[in-house]
Write a protein that holds these residues in place. Structure first.
Motif, short mmCIF file in Angstrom:
data_model
loop_
_atom_site.label_atom_id
_atom_site.label_comp_id
_atom_site.label_asym_id
_atom_site.label_seq_id
_atom_site.Cartn_x
_atom_site.Cartn_y
_atom_site.Cartn_z
N GLY A 117 0.77 -1.23 0.00
CA GLY A 117 0.00 0.00 0.00
C GLY A 117 0.81 1.28 0.00
N PHE A 118 2.10 1.22 -0.19
CA PHE A 118 2.92 2.44 -0.19
C PHE A 118 2.78 3.19 -1.52
CE2 PHE A 118 5.12 -0.41 2.78
CZ PHE A 118 5.21 0.42 3.88
N SER A 119 2.74 4.52 -1.44
CA SER A 119 2.64 5.31 -2.65
C SER A 119 3.43 6.61 -2.61
CB SER A 119 1.17 5.64 -2.96
OG SER A 119 0.61 6.42 -1.91
N MET A 120 3.74 7.13 -1.41
CA MET A 120 4.40 8.43 -1.31
C MET A 120 5.58 8.39 -0.33
SD MET A 120 3.35 10.87 -3.26
CE MET A 120 2.53 10.29 -4.74
N GLU A 121 6.42 9.42 -0.41
CA GLU A 121 7.67 9.43 0.34
C GLU A 121 7.50 9.47 1.85
OE1 GLU A 121 7.02 13.81 -0.90
OE2 GLU A 121 6.74 11.81 -1.77
N ASP A 122 6.41 10.07 2.34
CA ASP A 122 6.20 10.10 3.79
C ASP A 122 6.01 8.69 4.32
OD1 ASP A 122 3.74 10.26 2.25
OD2 ASP A 122 2.69 10.43 4.17
N GLN A 123 5.25 7.85 3.59
CA GLN A 123 5.04 6.47 4.00
C GLN A 123 6.34 5.68 3.96
OE1 GLN A 123 2.25 5.81 0.84
NE2 GLN A 123 0.49 5.79 2.23
N TYR A 126 16.57 -2.71 10.61
CA TYR A 126 16.48 -3.95 9.86
C TYR A 126 15.94 -3.79 8.43
CZ TYR A 126 17.00 -5.80 14.58
OH TYR A 126 17.45 -6.07 15.85
N ILE A 127 15.20 -2.74 8.16
CA ILE A 127 14.57 -2.59 6.86
C ILE A 127 15.51 -1.88 5.88
CG2 ILE A 127 12.61 -1.62 5.60
CD1 ILE A 127 11.93 -3.90 7.53
N SER A 128 15.76 -2.52 4.75
CA SER A 128 16.68 -1.97 3.75
C SER A 128 15.96 -1.30 2.58
CB SER A 128 17.57 -3.09 3.18
OG SER A 128 18.35 -3.67 4.20
N ALA A 129 14.71 -1.70 2.32
CA ALA A 129 14.01 -1.16 1.16
C ALA A 129 12.51 -1.23 1.37
CB ALA A 129 14.39 -1.94 -0.10
N VAL A 130 11.79 -0.43 0.58
CA VAL A 130 10.34 -0.39 0.64
C VAL A 130 9.80 -0.64 -0.77
CG1 VAL A 130 8.32 1.08 1.06
CG2 VAL A 130 10.30 1.19 2.60
N GLY A 131 8.77 -1.47 -0.87
CA GLY A 131 8.19 -1.80 -2.16
C GLY A 131 7.06 -0.87 -2.54
N VAL A 137 7.90 6.60 -14.82
CA VAL A 137 8.32 5.80 -13.66
C VAL A 137 9.57 6.43 -13.04
CG1 VAL A 137 9.16 3.56 -12.87
CG2 VAL A 137 7.31 3.68 -14.56
N TYR A 138 10.53 6.80 -13.90
CA TYR A 138 11.75 7.44 -13.40
C TYR A 138 11.40 8.74 -12.66
CZ TYR A 138 16.13 10.04 -13.35
OH TYR A 138 17.22 10.78 -12.94
N SER A 139 10.55 9.56 -13.26
CA SER A 139 10.19 10.85 -12.66
C SER A 139 9.46 10.66 -11.34
CB SER A 139 9.31 11.65 -13.63
OG SER A 139 10.01 11.94 -14.82
N TYR A 140 8.55 9.69 -11.30
CA TYR A 140 7.81 9.41 -10.07
C TYR A 140 8.76 8.99 -8.95
CZ TYR A 140 5.21 6.54 -6.76
OH TYR A 140 4.71 5.97 -5.61
N LEU A 141 9.69 8.08 -9.27
CA LEU A 141 10.65 7.64 -8.26
C LEU A 141 11.62 8.76 -7.90
CD1 LEU A 141 11.35 3.99 -9.46
CD2 LEU A 141 9.90 4.74 -7.57
N PHE A 178 13.50 12.65 -3.90
CA PHE A 178 13.65 14.04 -3.48
C PHE A 178 12.88 14.30 -2.18
CE2 PHE A 178 13.22 18.75 -4.70
CZ PHE A 178 14.54 19.02 -4.32
N GLY A 179 11.69 13.71 -2.08
CA GLY A 179 10.91 13.85 -0.86
C GLY A 179 11.58 13.18 0.33
N LEU A 180 12.16 11.99 0.11
CA LEU A 180 12.89 11.30 1.18
C LEU A 180 14.06 12.15 1.68
CD1 LEU A 180 13.12 7.57 -0.01
CD2 LEU A 180 11.89 8.46 1.98
#
Length: 507
Positions: free
Chosen positions: A374-380, A391-396, A459-463, A468-470
């Motif tokens: 359910g992740f969609s934005m940088e705050d999440q 322990y967490i290395s990445a988010v899907g 996709v590149y722009s969204y990521l 940038f938000g992170l």
């Protein structure tokens, strides 16, 4: 109140006849009348029967949970700090938002570099070309979904094993064409894929370097079941190695079918019955064939199962396990399973934190961990990294990344047709004006980037927006490298959120 949706859903394009007067316990209209043609879930079930267990609106759509969960990442806020700098010199000219380092590395035997801590989870329909291509441009992980070989109409099996599937090479090449030293494309395999030798074929014939063994996902704890409309379709599915019931090759079954009797044919994807006794030697076998990286895909199952899969991953030196929590979506999952099954992602994280802390104390070498659901934005994303630290290395991010691919592709089509909506015309009327991040892609790929599809650019722009938000949130906490993100970077807004943060949920 009820957290579950009422008996109207976009899954099946159903709705309540009288939404102003409902029984929240049953989800039905408070008055059910004989004059109604059956517009709700009950009505469509009365017509379609067992088929209504699954969405009837999949096809070119991605669907997700409609349940309003009592706890999610909105129950946390992000902390902020105003003194000093961690991971950079405390100098206003040297510690800027731009200077936050989001690059990371995952893996055990063959580490994989990532430009940012993101994985685009399994997909094998819709605009997969741009989904995989954009992932390569952004330098992140991405996954080809289970059953990929069945998407190839030219698929051939001999003695129950795959011997011809050029489509698989196309899936891999969609990423490899744009690979720039970061990220990786991973082939997901389920039990049926493994049985028919997909891993061997992918490694030997297609140059596949990474495989993900799928135990399950949040929206679909079981494996999918598909009704096969004809005897011919049932026989074809059986030839591809799928479990088809009733048996379409049984003369008695065929006779009943031709006479209009008997059960509907359905293909049943087999449930994984893997354990360490099978997986550890199996993974070693595939590594000897040339496989470089191994991943697991798990969901928010029972607490004991979460621990068990981590122990298997440690024993097999798996590179990363992705845990998929409730709240996400899927291309084809049972309607009620999407809404009513699995641990919510933030609750699952709390359980995982406790398990991994205990395993680490035992001296177990843990794999890298990713969470999705359910992740969609940088705050999440930032909250998930903080809640799961260290322990967490990445988010899907799956559905949102696919939405970016589809949306940007559509924008490109409208631009080419001279039908750009007024809302977008405020940004410009050319590809460069509409997609400012295209400039960055030219830095990487040169003038070749001018011909990139707008879907992949999207996709590149969204990521890029996520990255940038992170960086903003990290700099807000004076953290200039991912590795310094910690639980103290978020704080709970509710008692339930505090219990999750403290590892005391439902205890």
């Amino acid at each position: 109140m009820s957290y579950s949706p009422l008996l109207g859903s976009s899954f099946n394009r159903t709705k309540l006849r009288d939404p102003a007067h409902v029984s929240t316990f049953s989800g039905m209209c408070s008055m059910c009348t004989a004059d109604c043609v059956g517009t709700c879930e009950i009505g469509i079930s009365a017509v379609r029967g067992a088929d209504a267990v699954y969405p009837t609106t999949t096809g070119d759509n991605q669907v997700a949970s409609e349940k309003v969960y009592p706890i999610d990442y909105s129950h946390f806020n992000i902390n902020g700090r105003v003194f000093g700098a961690v991971g950079a010199e405390a100098d206003s000219d040297k510690a800027t938002i731009r200077d936050v380092n989001l690059e990371t590395e995952i893996g055990t035997i063959n580490p994989v570099k990532l430009k940012l801590p993101i994985v685009l989870p399994a997909l094998i329909k819709l605009n997969w070309q741009d989904y995989f291509g954009g992932a390569a441009m952004a330098g992140v992980l991405t996954v080809i979904g289970e059953g990929a070989v069945t998407k190839d109409p030219t698929l051939k099996l001999e003695n129950g094993k795959v011997v011809h599937c050029p489509k698989l090479g196309e899936f891999l090449d969609a990423f490899r064409k744009y690979y720039r030293g970061y990220g990786q494309i991973i082939l997901q395999v389920n039990v049926d894929d493994d049985r028919i030798g997909v891993p061997e074929y992918a490694i030997k014939e297609c140059g596949c370097e990474a495989i993900e063994f799928k135990f399950g996902q949040s929206a679909k704890g079981t494996q999918p079941v598909n009704r096969l409309a004809t005897l011919e379709a049932a026989l074809k599915a059986q030839e591809q190695g799928l479990l088809v019931l009733p048996d379409p090759s049984d003369p008695e079954v065929v006779a009943k079918y031709n006479a209009g009797f008997g059960e509907n044919f359905r293909s049943y994807a087999r449930l994984p019955m893997w354990d360490e006794n099978y997986l550890v030697p199996r993974i070693n076998e595939l590594r000897e064939m040339g496989l470089k990286n191994v991943y697991f895909k798990m969901a928010g199952y029972d607490y004991a199962d979460l621990e068990h899969v981590l122990r298997i991953a440690a024993a097999a030196q798996v590179d990363m396990v992705t845990f998929d929590g409730a709240g996400g979506g899927s291309g084809y999952s049972p309607c009620k399973m999407m809404n009513e099954w699995c641990l919510p992602t933030c609750v699952m994280q709390s359980y995982l934190n406790e398990i991994m802390e205990r395993l680490e104390a035992e001296g177990v070498t843990l794999p890298h961990i990713a969470v999705t659901g359910g992740f969609s934005m940088e705050d999440q994303v930032y909250k998930a990294l903080a809640l799961g630290a260290p322990y967490i290395s990445a988010v899907g991010i799956c559905r949102a990344s696919m939405a970016a691919a589809m949306s940007a592709k559509k924008v490109g089509e409208l631009l080419e047709a001279g039908q750009l909506p007024l809302e977008l015309q405020r940004f410009g009327s050319t590809k460069d004006e509409l997609f400012p991040d295209l400039r960055e892609l030219r830095n990487i790929y040169g003038e070749e980037a001018n011909d990139f599809s707008t879907g992949a650019i999207g996709v590149y722009s969204y990521l890029n927006r996520i990255a940038f938000g992170l960086k903003h949130f990290a700099a807000l906490n004076r953290k200039f490298d991912l590795k310094y993100i910690e639980k103290k970077d978020i704080f709970p807004l509710t008692r339930d959120a505090k219990d999750i943060l403290d590892g005391k949920w439902m205890k």
